[in-house]
Design an enzyme around this catalytic site. Structure first.
Site, short mmCIF file in Angstrom:
data_model
loop_
_atom_site.label_atom_id
_atom_site.label_comp_id
_atom_site.label_asym_id
_atom_site.label_seq_id
_atom_site.Cartn_x
_atom_site.Cartn_y
_atom_site.Cartn_z
CB VAL A 16 -0.96 0.01 1.20
CG1 VAL A 16 -1.68 1.36 1.31
CG2 VAL A 16 -1.99 -1.11 1.08
CG ASP A 37 9.10 -0.55 5.97
OD1 ASP A 37 7.90 -0.51 5.61
OD2 ASP A 37 9.68 -1.60 6.29
NE ARG A 91 -11.54 -3.48 4.97
CZ ARG A 91 -12.58 -3.97 4.30
NH1 ARG A 91 -13.66 -4.37 4.96
NH2 ARG A 91 -12.53 -4.06 2.97
CB ALA A 121 -3.98 4.26 4.45
CG ASN A 123 -8.03 -1.95 6.89
OD1 ASN A 123 -8.91 -1.08 6.92
ND2 ASN A 123 -7.63 -2.53 5.77
N PRO A 124 -7.88 -1.55 11.23
CG PRO A 124 -9.22 -1.72 13.14
CD PRO A 124 -7.87 -2.08 12.61
CG ASP A 126 -13.80 3.66 10.01
OD1 ASP A 126 -13.94 4.71 9.36
OD2 ASP A 126 -14.07 2.53 9.54
NE ARG A 154 -12.66 -1.63 -3.15
CZ ARG A 154 -12.06 -2.02 -2.03
NH1 ARG A 154 -12.76 -2.09 -0.90
NH2 ARG A 154 -10.78 -2.35 -2.05
CG HIS A 178 -12.62 0.68 4.90
ND1 HIS A 178 -13.08 0.46 3.62
CD2 HIS A 178 -11.40 0.07 4.97
CE1 HIS A 178 -12.18 -0.23 2.95
NE2 HIS A 178 -11.15 -0.48 3.74
#
Length: 323
Positions: A16, A37, A91, A121, A123-124, A126, A154, A178
């Site tokens: 991602v 990273d 998620r 970005a 998960n989860p 939210d 989507r 999400h």
């Protein structure tokens, strides 16, 4: 004349994060990208690989690597470090591992003097967005999650398998989590300004194959379908993140469905969920409160309850930096 350098840091450069960097480079969205990273060699290799794109792009983007503390002068920090969901799970199963990651990372980023905008970005998403807000102490307009931006895209793509238009001619949003409790606000989905519900009512024979329940299920399950076939989703979400970053840096004031901290909007408080928001140089300028139907409002409350219940398991302790 001095030019302000637009700098984006990406923390977590797996599929991602690296795909997001690739989108930023190819769309000439920023001037500098800092890759961070837990595996420095991977970050260095990604930076080196991305730097070889420059002869074929419109502008030069400087790409380099560093540590979380080096994010201090970034305009935006994208948080994409985390694991992929496991097929058969949700998620929300990633909550503990994500909390362990960001409970360490966010304080380190803030210790470097960061005073920009977080775009989460992982998960989860939210709950991650909520935890980043709590851990960073930044105002809620400067902590944004990718949320239902990808789900809304989507939805439009799936609808246009039945409608003779480009997905960009469809307007509408998926709201809430999400995740499994998300839902499309069908009362606000339009095609060229015309409500989708009116189109289906006026042309029942022509669009007999378009079943809203099926479109909703396919939208919700699209990520899982990709995951089961190739092990991850990254191109779509990477472009969604790039869209959010571009909207912020360019002060576009575009409306996009993102994870946002709610403090009274839609009748919800102290929870993070996917809603349409106006994005600008200050982050979220304003949340757009749609006039939902009673059923949609009830579904939104249920979705927020799922998110709130998951977030209630987090123990911040002394790491809670909220004022």
């Amino acid at each position: 004349m001095a030019k302000k350098t637009r700098k984006v840091a990406i923390v977590g450069v797996g599929l991602v994060g690296s795909s997001c960097a690739y989108s930023l480079v190819n769309q000439s969205i920023c001037d500098e990208i800092l890759l961070v990273d837990r595996t420095p060699e991977r970050a260095y290799a990604q930076a080196l690989d991305l730097s070889h794109c420059m002869d074929f792009t419109f502008t030069r983007t400087k790409i380099f690597t560093g540590e979380p503390e080096h994010c201090g002068d970034a305009d935006i920090v994208v948080l994409s470090a985390g694991a992929n969901p496991i097929p058969g799970g949700t998620r929300l199963d990633l909550l503990e591992s994500s909390f362990a990651i960001y409970r360490e990372l966010v304080p380190r980023i803030m210790a470097g003097g960061f005073d920009g905008i977080f775009v989460a970005a992982a998960n989860p998403v939210d709950v991650v967005t909520y935890m980043v807000w709590r851990l960073s102490g930044l105002p809620r307009n400067r902590v944004i999650g990718s949320g239902t931006s990808i789900d809304s895209s989507r939805l439009k793509t799936l609808l246009c398998e039945y409608l003779p238009v480009d997905p960009r001619s469809v307007s509408g949003y998926v709201l809430g989590e999400h995740g499994e409790s998300q839902f499309p606000a069908w009362s606000h989905v339009t095609v060229g300004g015309k409500p989708i519900l009116d189109i289906l009512a006026q042309h029942p024979a022509r669009f007999a194959g378009l079943k809203l329940d099926e479109i909703e299920a396919k939208t919700r399950d699209a990520g899982w379908e990709i995951l089961q076939r190739k092990g991850s989703t990254h191109y779509g979400i990477a472009n969604a993140i790039a869209h959010i970053v571009r909207s912020i840096l360019n002060d576009d004031h575009k409306i996009t469905a993102v994870s946002a901290i709610l403090q009274g909007e839609y009748g919800e408080t102290d929870v993070c969920a996917g809603v349409p928001a106006i994005l600008s140089r200050s982050g979220i300028t304003e949340l757009v409160e749609l006039n939902l139907t009673q059923n949609e409002q009830e579904r939104f409350h249920r979705s927020c309850s799922v998110i709130r219940h998951a977030a209630s398991a987090l123990v911040f302790g002394g790491g809670d930096a909220r004022p």
